[in-house]
Scaffold this active site. Structure first.
Site, PDB file in Angstrom:
ATOM      1  N   ASP A 156       0.843  -1.198   0.000  1.00 49.07           N
ATOM      2  CA  ASP A 156       0.000   0.000   0.000  1.00 49.07           C
ATOM      3  C   ASP A 156       0.876   1.245   0.000  1.00 49.07           C
ATOM      4  O   ASP A 156       2.018   1.205   0.465  1.00 49.07           O
ATOM      5  CB  ASP A 156      -0.853   0.067   1.276  1.00 49.07           C
ATOM      6  CG  ASP A 156      -1.739  -1.141   1.432  1.00 49.07           C
ATOM      7  OD1 ASP A 156      -2.073  -1.768   0.424  1.00 49.07           O
ATOM      8  OD2 ASP A 156      -2.085  -1.444   2.599  1.00 49.07           O
TER       9      ASP A 156
HETATM   10  N1  URA Z   1      -1.060  -6.011   3.762  1.00 45.02           N
HETATM   11  C1  URA Z   1      -1.566  -4.768   3.783  1.00 45.02           C
HETATM   12  O1  URA Z   1      -2.631  -4.525   4.329  1.00 45.02           O
HETATM   13  N2  URA Z   1      -0.877  -3.789   3.162  1.00 45.02           N
HETATM   14  C2  URA Z   1       0.311  -3.979   2.559  1.00 45.02           C
HETATM   15  O2  URA Z   1       0.905  -3.036   2.035  1.00 45.02           O
HETATM   16  C3  URA Z   1       0.834  -5.287   2.570  1.00 45.02           C
HETATM   17  C4  URA Z   1       0.135  -6.281   3.173  1.00 45.02           C
END
Ligand code: URA
Length: 248
Positions: A120
């Site tokens: 993310d």
């Molecule tokens: N899980 C998440 O919620 N976000 C990420 O960036 C990676 C794994």
């Protein structure tokens, strides 16, 4: 050794790439511009002898461009220490992008680099980037069970029994038809934990913890299998072809 990329029967019979293909494959110029590059003496063999014919085939390892070896002639595989705030996307509308942190020439390679899965925008940590589609697929497929390690900070205390619930493989996230695979949770503090996952559903860590009343306030991926950042500063990349070959 890996066969350099090439197409069709001719490539199988005559190893290497046409020089115009080679220059475009590694992001130096278009195939159309290649003749000018060769005429200008910018492309030579190891000994500095100019290569002048666009149709000549050459092993990328043997060629020098402006006196330099071809970067990542076999395949591009680097780890990036992703900072918060940049998106795992090629879409300029989502800028800043992780790809802004890489040398611009890599983005002109064909095939070009892609991230192995995504983090993310606000997640930091270890991200692999490669131009090897088969490798990216192997590393993301749950079938290969490569464990990813996340350092999680939450805003509400982690409830009793959470580790057992996540290990049970019964947690069904909203909108999913299959429960999460069993995951390991180590509690590292009142509001922090280390979570080990073998799959990568959309926003998985955030959704798993939010579903138990613990919104995630910070998320960092510290390892993919045995691969760790090992001191790599935020925003920097490192060649990891060798490390990865040892990994699987
Ligand atoms: N899980 C998440 O919620 N976000 C990420 O960036 C990676 C794994």
């Amino acid at each position: 050794m890996r066969q350099p990329p090439g197409k069709g029967l001719l490539a199988a019979v005559m190893p290497g790439l046409r020089l115009d293909q080679l220059l475009s494959r590694y992001g130096h110029c278009s195939r159309r511009e290649a003749a000018d590059w060769l005429r200008g003496g910018r492309v030579t063999d190891r000994d500095g002898t100019p290569l002048l014919n666009t149709a000549q085939r050459a092993d990328p390892e043997e060629v020098r461009i402006d006196g330099q070896p071809v970067e990542f002639p076999d395949r591009l595989v680097v780890m990036l220490h992703k900072p918060a705030g940049c998106a795992c996307s090629h879409n300029p509308a989502e800028s800043p992008l992780i790809y802004d942190l890489l040398p611009p020439r890599w983005l002109r390679r064909n095939p070009g680099p892609v991230s192995v899965g995504r983090l993310d925008r606000e997640t930091t940590g270890l991200l692999l980037i490669t131009d090897d589609g088969a490798l990216a697929h192997r590393l993301t497929s749950p079938k290969h069970e490569i464990e990813k390690t996340y350092e999680v900070t939450v805003s509400a205390p982690l409830p009793d029994g959470l580790a057992e619930l996540l290990a049970s493989g019964t947690l069904l996230l909203r909108g999913e038809t299959k429960p999460c695979l069993p995951a390991r949770l180590e509690i590292t503090g009142p509001l922090t934990a280390r979570l080990f996952l073998r799959e990568g559903k959309y926003h998985q860590v955030r959704r798993m913890l939010a579903s138990q009343g613990c919104p995630v306030t910070a998320l960092h991926r510290s390892a993919i299998g045995e691969l760790t950042l090992n001191g790599l500063p935020e925003g920097q990349w490192r060649d990891c072809r060798e490390l990865l070959d040892r990994l699987h």
